[in-house]
Design a protein around this motif. Structure first.
Motif, PDB file in Angstrom:
ATOM      1  N   SER A  47       6.913  10.458 -25.143  1.00  0.00           N
ATOM      2  CA  SER A  47       5.564  10.385 -25.695  1.00  0.00           C
ATOM      3  C   SER A  47       4.932  11.766 -25.730  1.00  0.00           C
ATOM      4  O   SER A  47       5.301  12.651 -24.955  1.00  0.00           O
ATOM      5  CB  SER A  47       4.699   9.427 -24.868  1.00  0.00           C
ATOM      6  OG  SER A  47       4.606   9.880 -23.531  1.00  0.00           O
ATOM      7  N   GLU A  64       7.690  10.392 -31.732  1.00  0.00           N
ATOM      8  CA  GLU A  64       7.900  10.036 -30.327  1.00  0.00           C
ATOM      9  C   GLU A  64       9.134   9.152 -30.163  1.00  0.00           C
ATOM     10  O   GLU A  64       9.940   9.347 -29.248  1.00  0.00           O
ATOM     11  CB  GLU A  64       6.665   9.301 -29.795  1.00  0.00           C
ATOM     12  CG  GLU A  64       5.441  10.179 -29.627  1.00  0.00           C
ATOM     13  CD  GLU A  64       4.231   9.386 -29.166  1.00  0.00           C
ATOM     14  OE1 GLU A  64       3.422   9.934 -28.401  1.00  0.00           O
ATOM     15  OE2 GLU A  64       4.094   8.213 -29.591  1.00  0.00           O
ATOM     16  N   GLN A  65       9.280   8.179 -31.052  1.00  0.00           N
ATOM     17  CA  GLN A  65      10.430   7.281 -30.975  1.00  0.00           C
ATOM     18  C   GLN A  65      11.740   8.023 -31.214  1.00  0.00           C
ATOM     19  O   GLN A  65      12.748   7.764 -30.547  1.00  0.00           O
ATOM     20  CB  GLN A  65      10.267   6.158 -31.990  1.00  0.00           C
ATOM     21  CG  GLN A  65       9.125   5.197 -31.664  1.00  0.00           C
ATOM     22  CD  GLN A  65       8.858   4.196 -32.763  1.00  0.00           C
ATOM     23  OE1 GLN A  65       9.525   4.212 -33.798  1.00  0.00           O
ATOM     24  NE2 GLN A  65       7.880   3.317 -32.559  1.00  0.00           N
ATOM     25  N   ILE A 120       5.054  17.424 -27.173  1.00  0.00           N
ATOM     26  CA  ILE A 120       5.838  16.473 -26.396  1.00  0.00           C
ATOM     27  C   ILE A 120       6.517  17.229 -25.260  1.00  0.00           C
ATOM     28  O   ILE A 120       7.288  18.164 -25.494  1.00  0.00           O
ATOM     29  CB  ILE A 120       6.896  15.772 -27.265  1.00  0.00           C
ATOM     30  CG1 ILE A 120       6.217  14.954 -28.373  1.00  0.00           C
ATOM     31  CG2 ILE A 120       7.776  14.870 -26.401  1.00  0.00           C
ATOM     32  CD1 ILE A 120       7.187  14.252 -29.292  1.00  0.00           C
ATOM     33  N   LYS A 129       3.933   8.659 -34.010  1.00  0.00           N
ATOM     34  CA  LYS A 129       4.606   7.593 -33.263  1.00  0.00           C
ATOM     35  C   LYS A 129       6.101   7.572 -33.580  1.00  0.00           C
ATOM     36  O   LYS A 129       6.934   7.382 -32.700  1.00  0.00           O
ATOM     37  CB  LYS A 129       3.976   6.242 -33.604  1.00  0.00           C
ATOM     38  CG  LYS A 129       2.606   6.017 -32.987  1.00  0.00           C
ATOM     39  CD  LYS A 129       2.684   5.977 -31.467  1.00  0.00           C
ATOM     40  CE  LYS A 129       1.333   5.704 -30.844  1.00  0.00           C
ATOM     41  NZ  LYS A 129       1.394   5.768 -29.353  1.00  0.00           N
TER      42      LYS A 129
END
Length: 278
Positions: free
Chosen positions: A42, A36-37, A53, A33
């Motif tokens: 995502s 992704e940030q 990704i 997560k």
């Protein structure tokens, strides 16, 4: 190996390979997560504990020999992360306009990433597009931040995703493609049907355009190329994507337009010249 079926042409990605050694016991799994940030996109955990990704160039309008191509078809930048011992390895390729190549390359180097190849995948593209392959090792979040910073020199979109397209495109028979390729597929949404060998999208006149690449070892290069040409499929590039790989791998890119089933049979004939899983 992937096949996508959607509304505009057939794209085949035959055996995109990520090679990585086993992780060490006790290694802490990355916080995906947070990755992704850091990257602003995502991702999804795939077979083999690879976190992928996608960063498709939806900002570009590109044609190949006059055929418009969608981002998932041939303009799919991506990053694939894999835990190896106490570190994470990232690799992938970036779809870039000519003028974006130097600043993005400089950004990758500044972030501690390596460039393993820069080349074309297809011919007669308008505007001209290059593909930059890269690799890095270290902390997953820091690698994602470095990649995002490098890509800030390009037009790669990092905003909200576009609305999903309808389910599998009308006018295509997924079963026909599955039978010709000898592989089973599935509807993955967004107007895309995925099989374990090619990606495909039908054109308005009932024909299809195909593109993708075979991963082959040295002795397979010429038999595969000859088989593709014999089946009316152009070989558009043969080159490396990585450095110091063992065994040495070559990537053979291709393009053709014709009847979908005929193209699938031609690809099946070429695939039979490789040591691919049955």
């Amino acid at each position: 190996m992937n096949v996508h079926v959607a509304k505009y042409a057939i794209s085949l990605l035959l055996a995109t390979v990520i090679i990585a050694g086993p992780g060490l016991a006790g290694a802490v799994d990355p916080d995906w997560k947070a990755v992704e940030q850091a990257l602003g996109k995502s991702g999804q955990l795939q077979t083999g504990d690879v976190f992928r990704i996608g960063m498709p160039r939806t900002d570009l309008t590109v044609t190949v020999k006059g055929v418009p191509v969608k981002a998932p078809f041939a303009l799919g930048s991506y990053a694939a992360f894999k835990q190896i011992g106490s570190q994470v390895m990232v690799m992938g390729d970036l779809v870039l306009l000519d003028q974006e190549v130097p600043p993005v390359m400089s950004g990758l180097f500044a972030g501690g990433l390596e460039v393993t190849a820069v080349h074309n995948h297809l011919n007669e593209m308008s505007p001209h597009v290059m593909y930059m392959h890269y690799e890095g090792h270290g902390d997953a979040v820091q690698l994602a931040k470095a990649l995002r910073q490098a890509l800030s020199a390009s037009g790669t979109p990092f905003g909200a995703s576009a609305p999903s397209a309808p389910a599998t495109a009308p006018g295509l028979d997924p079963k026909q493609i599955e039978q010709a390729l000898g592989r089973v597929g599935r509807d993955i949404g967004g107007g895309v049907f995925q099989v374990t060998v090619p990606r495909a999208e039908a054109t308005a006149d009932g024909k299809a355009a195909i593109t993708g690449d075979f991963v082959v070892i040295d002795k397979e290069v010429n038999p595969v190329a000859q088989t593709l040409l014999q089946n009316g499929i152009d070989v558009t590039a043969i080159h490396n994507h990585g450095l110091m790989d063992m065994p040495r791998l070559f990537y053979m890119h291709f393009w053709a337009t014709d009847d979908p089933a005929k193209l699938a049979r031609g690809l099946k004939a070429a695939l039979d010249k490789t040591n691919s899983q049955k």
